[in-house]
Structure formats: C-alpha cells, structure tokens
Design a protein around this motif. Structure first.
Motif, short mmCIF file in Angstrom:
data_model
loop_
_atom_site.label_atom_id
_atom_site.label_comp_id
_atom_site.label_asym_id
_atom_site.label_seq_id
_atom_site.Cartn_x
_atom_site.Cartn_y
_atom_site.Cartn_z
N LEU A 15 0.82 -1.21 0.00
CA LEU A 15 0.00 0.00 0.00
C LEU A 15 0.85 1.26 0.00
O LEU A 15 0.46 2.28 -0.56
CB LEU A 15 -0.93 0.02 1.21
CG LEU A 15 -2.15 -0.88 1.11
CD1 LEU A 15 -2.95 -0.81 2.39
CD2 LEU A 15 -3.01 -0.50 -0.07
N HIS A 16 2.01 1.22 0.62
CA HIS A 16 2.86 2.41 0.69
C HIS A 16 3.76 2.58 -0.52
O HIS A 16 4.02 3.70 -0.94
CB HIS A 16 3.70 2.39 1.97
CG HIS A 16 2.90 2.69 3.19
ND1 HIS A 16 2.53 3.96 3.52
CD2 HIS A 16 2.37 1.90 4.12
CE1 HIS A 16 1.81 3.94 4.62
NE2 HIS A 16 1.69 2.69 5.01
N LEU A 17 4.23 1.48 -1.10
CA LEU A 17 5.19 1.58 -2.20
C LEU A 17 4.66 1.02 -3.51
O LEU A 17 5.37 1.05 -4.51
CB LEU A 17 6.49 0.87 -1.83
CG LEU A 17 7.21 1.48 -0.62
CD1 LEU A 17 8.46 0.67 -0.31
CD2 LEU A 17 7.57 2.92 -0.87
N SER A 18 3.45 0.49 -3.53
CA SER A 18 2.80 -0.04 -4.72
C SER A 18 3.58 -1.21 -5.33
O SER A 18 3.56 -1.40 -6.54
CB SER A 18 2.59 1.06 -5.74
OG SER A 18 1.80 0.60 -6.81
N ARG A 19 4.31 -1.93 -4.54
CA ARG A 19 5.00 -3.13 -4.99
C ARG A 19 5.32 -3.99 -3.78
O ARG A 19 5.25 -3.52 -2.65
CB ARG A 19 6.28 -2.80 -5.76
CG ARG A 19 7.33 -2.12 -4.92
CD ARG A 19 8.56 -1.77 -5.76
NE ARG A 19 9.58 -1.18 -4.94
CZ ARG A 19 10.53 -1.87 -4.31
NH1 ARG A 19 10.57 -3.17 -4.42
NH2 ARG A 19 11.42 -1.26 -3.57
N ALA A 52 -1.27 4.06 -9.75
CA ALA A 52 -1.46 2.69 -9.25
C ALA A 52 -1.47 2.67 -7.72
O ALA A 52 -2.27 1.95 -7.12
CB ALA A 52 -0.34 1.78 -9.78
N LEU A 53 -0.60 3.48 -7.11
CA LEU A 53 -0.57 3.56 -5.65
C LEU A 53 -1.88 4.11 -5.10
O LEU A 53 -2.45 3.56 -4.16
CB LEU A 53 0.60 4.43 -5.20
CG LEU A 53 0.80 4.62 -3.71
CD1 LEU A 53 1.10 3.30 -3.05
CD2 LEU A 53 1.91 5.60 -3.45
N LYS A 54 -2.39 5.17 -5.71
CA LYS A 54 -3.67 5.74 -5.27
C LYS A 54 -4.82 4.76 -5.48
O LYS A 54 -5.73 4.68 -4.66
CB LYS A 54 -3.94 7.05 -6.00
CG LYS A 54 -3.09 8.19 -5.53
CD LYS A 54 -3.51 9.49 -6.16
CE LYS A 54 -2.73 10.65 -5.57
NZ LYS A 54 -3.21 11.94 -6.07
N THR A 55 -4.78 4.02 -6.57
CA THR A 55 -5.82 3.02 -6.83
C THR A 55 -5.78 1.92 -5.78
O THR A 55 -6.83 1.49 -5.28
CB THR A 55 -5.64 2.43 -8.23
OG1 THR A 55 -5.67 3.48 -9.18
CG2 THR A 55 -6.74 1.43 -8.55
N ASN A 56 -4.58 1.47 -5.44
CA ASN A 56 -4.45 0.43 -4.40
C ASN A 56 -4.98 0.92 -3.06
O ASN A 56 -5.66 0.18 -2.35
CB ASN A 56 -3.01 -0.02 -4.26
CG ASN A 56 -2.52 -0.81 -5.45
OD1 ASN A 56 -3.32 -1.32 -6.22
ND2 ASN A 56 -1.23 -0.90 -5.60
#
Length: 112
Positions: A15-19, A52-56
């Motif tokens: 959630l914080h780094l999108s990976r 992608a991070l905001k979507t997650n």
C-alpha cells in the motif's frame, strides 16, 4: 511487513510503495541492471506508479468499508429488539457511580 491483511487484501508495504518487497537484494551486475530497468525512470512511468498507488489505497479503503459493513450486519443480527416504554412504566435507574461522574466532570463544581 509482508503479511497480507485479510480486510484489505494488500500488504502494508504494498500500500505504501505499490510493490512487494524483494526477499534478497540483487547481488550480481546483471540483477542490478535489471533492477534499474524495472524501476520507473521517466515522468510517464512515475505518474503511472502514483496512479497505481492511489488506486491500491482506494481499493483497500473500499475493502475496509465493506468489512466494516459486514461486521456491523453480523453484530446487528444477534441484537434483540429495543424495549418499548410507555408513560407510567417503572424502570430501574442505576446511580451507583453518579457522584464520581459528577465530581470528574468539571473542577468548578462541588458535590456534597
């Protein structure tokens, strides 16, 4: 760090780094070059990573709200009906800690 939260479906790291984190850092020159190529270096890729991070995060927020609603629904199914009071009914009023609540409410009051 890598435990998947059952409510959100994501790890805290994701959630914080999108990976997801790598288990071992790359130790060879080939792996270092591959890692450099994998990470976004231009503005378009960086913007895609931010989106992608905001979507997650939005998906995790929706999953938390969904689980909150389902938990409230489950709790409310076991709740009994509220009693119906009419004028003239006798009720029990507990005043055991009333004086203590009055004393702790405001320092300008004095209870005797």
């Amino acid at each position: 760090m890598s435990t998947v939260n059952t409510s959100t479906g994501y790890t805290h790291f994701h959630l914080h780094l999108s990976r997801t984190p790598r288990l071992l850092p790359p130790l060879t020159q080939e792996r270092i070059q591959q890692t450099r190529e994998d990470f976004p270096t231009d503005i378009a890729n960086a913007l895609d990573a931010i989106v992608a991070l905001k979507t997650n995060i939005a998906n995790a927020h929706n999953a938390l709200l969904t689980s909150k609603i389902s938990q409230a629904h489950s709790a409310n199914t076991k709740r009994s009906d509220e009693p119906a009071y009419a004028i003239g009914d006798l009720v029990y009023l507990s005043t055991a800690h009333r004086r203590r609540e009055y004393l702790n409410g405001n320092n300008k009051r004095v209870a005797k």
